[in-house]
Write a protein that holds these residues in place. Structure first.
Motif, mmCIF file in Angstrom:
data_model
loop_
_atom_site.group_PDB
_atom_site.id
_atom_site.type_symbol
_atom_site.label_atom_id
_atom_site.label_comp_id
_atom_site.label_asym_id
_atom_site.label_seq_id
_atom_site.Cartn_x
_atom_site.Cartn_y
_atom_site.Cartn_z
ATOM 1 N N ARG A 5 12.325 7.314 -9.775
ATOM 2 C CA ARG A 5 12.636 7.031 -11.173
ATOM 3 C C ARG A 5 13.374 5.716 -11.345
ATOM 4 N N THR A 6 14.182 5.341 -10.389
ATOM 5 C CA THR A 6 14.968 4.109 -10.498
ATOM 6 C C THR A 6 14.317 2.895 -9.841
ATOM 7 N N THR A 7 13.106 3.049 -9.336
ATOM 8 C CA THR A 7 12.422 1.935 -8.681
ATOM 9 C C THR A 7 12.081 0.856 -9.697
ATOM 10 N N SER A 8 12.351 -0.383 -9.328
ATOM 11 C CA SER A 8 12.004 -1.495 -10.209
ATOM 12 C C SER A 8 11.096 -2.468 -9.470
ATOM 13 N N CYS A 9 10.344 -3.231 -10.212
ATOM 14 C CA CYS A 9 9.419 -4.212 -9.653
ATOM 15 C C CYS A 9 10.226 -5.296 -8.942
ATOM 16 N N PRO A 10 9.855 -5.627 -7.707
ATOM 17 C CA PRO A 10 10.595 -6.659 -6.992
ATOM 18 C C PRO A 10 10.441 -8.050 -7.631
ATOM 19 N N SER A 11 9.431 -8.220 -8.445
ATOM 20 C CA SER A 11 9.194 -9.526 -9.059
ATOM 21 C C SER A 11 9.869 -9.676 -10.420
ATOM 22 N N CYS A 12 9.612 -8.751 -11.343
ATOM 23 C CA CYS A 12 10.138 -8.890 -12.712
ATOM 24 C C CYS A 12 11.340 -8.002 -12.998
ATOM 25 N N GLY A 13 11.608 -7.018 -12.125
ATOM 26 C CA GLY A 13 12.768 -6.162 -12.301
ATOM 27 C C GLY A 13 12.592 -5.025 -13.296
ATOM 28 N N ARG A 14 11.393 -4.861 -13.865
ATOM 29 C CA ARG A 14 11.144 -3.790 -14.840
ATOM 30 C C ARG A 14 10.884 -2.473 -14.114
ATOM 31 N N ASP A 15 11.008 -1.359 -14.841
ATOM 32 C CA ASP A 15 10.771 -0.029 -14.280
ATOM 33 C C ASP A 15 9.340 0.100 -13.772
ATOM 34 N N VAL A 16 9.186 0.803 -12.655
ATOM 35 C CA VAL A 16 7.843 1.044 -12.100
ATOM 36 C C VAL A 16 7.347 2.442 -12.460
ATOM 37 N N LYS A 17 8.240 3.442 -12.471
ATOM 38 C CA LYS A 17 7.812 4.814 -12.768
ATOM 39 C C LYS A 17 7.702 4.995 -14.279
ATOM 40 N N ILE A 18 6.644 4.417 -14.826
ATOM 41 C CA ILE A 18 6.366 4.487 -16.260
ATOM 42 C C ILE A 18 4.945 4.991 -16.447
ATOM 43 N N GLU A 48 0.807 -1.224 0.000
ATOM 44 C CA GLU A 48 0.000 0.000 0.000
ATOM 45 C C GLU A 48 0.839 1.273 0.000
ATOM 46 N N LYS A 49 1.883 1.341 0.761
ATOM 47 C CA LYS A 49 2.714 2.552 0.852
ATOM 48 C C LYS A 49 4.010 2.374 0.062
ATOM 49 N N PHE A 50 3.921 1.809 -1.112
ATOM 50 C CA PHE A 50 5.080 1.545 -1.966
ATOM 51 C C PHE A 50 5.608 2.860 -2.522
ATOM 52 N N GLU A 51 6.845 3.211 -2.183
ATOM 53 C CA GLU A 51 7.473 4.443 -2.656
ATOM 54 C C GLU A 51 8.041 4.219 -4.055
ATOM 55 N N VAL A 52 7.748 5.135 -4.965
ATOM 56 C CA VAL A 52 8.215 4.999 -6.342
ATOM 57 C C VAL A 52 9.108 6.180 -6.701
#
Length: 105
Positions: free
Chosen positions: A19-32, A13-17
């Motif tokens: 520019r360099t944040t990546s998904c913990p599961s797939c490793g792809r960019d989150v700030k898209i 719920e309080k996931f901080e995003v």
């Protein structure tokens, strides 16, 4: 609950995003753009905010100051990308038919 656009993994719920944040599961960019609450296909530059320049690659990290992690899984994951590809294909086919009809009396 926010989810990763690429793999559908739910974020806390309080996931901080950042520019360099990546998904913990797939490793792809989150700030898209595709993970943003303001992403809106069909809107000007596909964004409901008044951005001055378009973000060309909607699936790569960017520096947008308006980014807010979308709270709903709608538009996320493989199924969404498949629907979007199908819509694009339909639009291309319609455009092709219209073009060809210009030359058929």
């Amino acid at each position: 609950m926010a989810v990763c656009y690429f793999c559908g993994t739910e974020f806390p719920e309080k996931f901080e995003v950042y520019r360099t944040t990546s998904c913990p599961s797939c490793g792809r960019d989150v700030k898209i753009c595709r993970n943003c609450a303001f992403y809106s296909p069909g809107s000007h530059y596909e964004c409901r905010e008044t951005i001055s320049e378009p973000v060309r690659d909607k699936e790569r990290a960017n520096f947008c100051d308006y980014f807010r992690l979308a709270s709903s899984p709608e538009g996320s994951g493989k199924e969404s990308r498949e629907r979007e590809a199908e819509r694009k294909k339909e639009k291309q086919e319609e455009a092709r038919k219209r073009f060809n009809s210009l030359f058929n009396d």
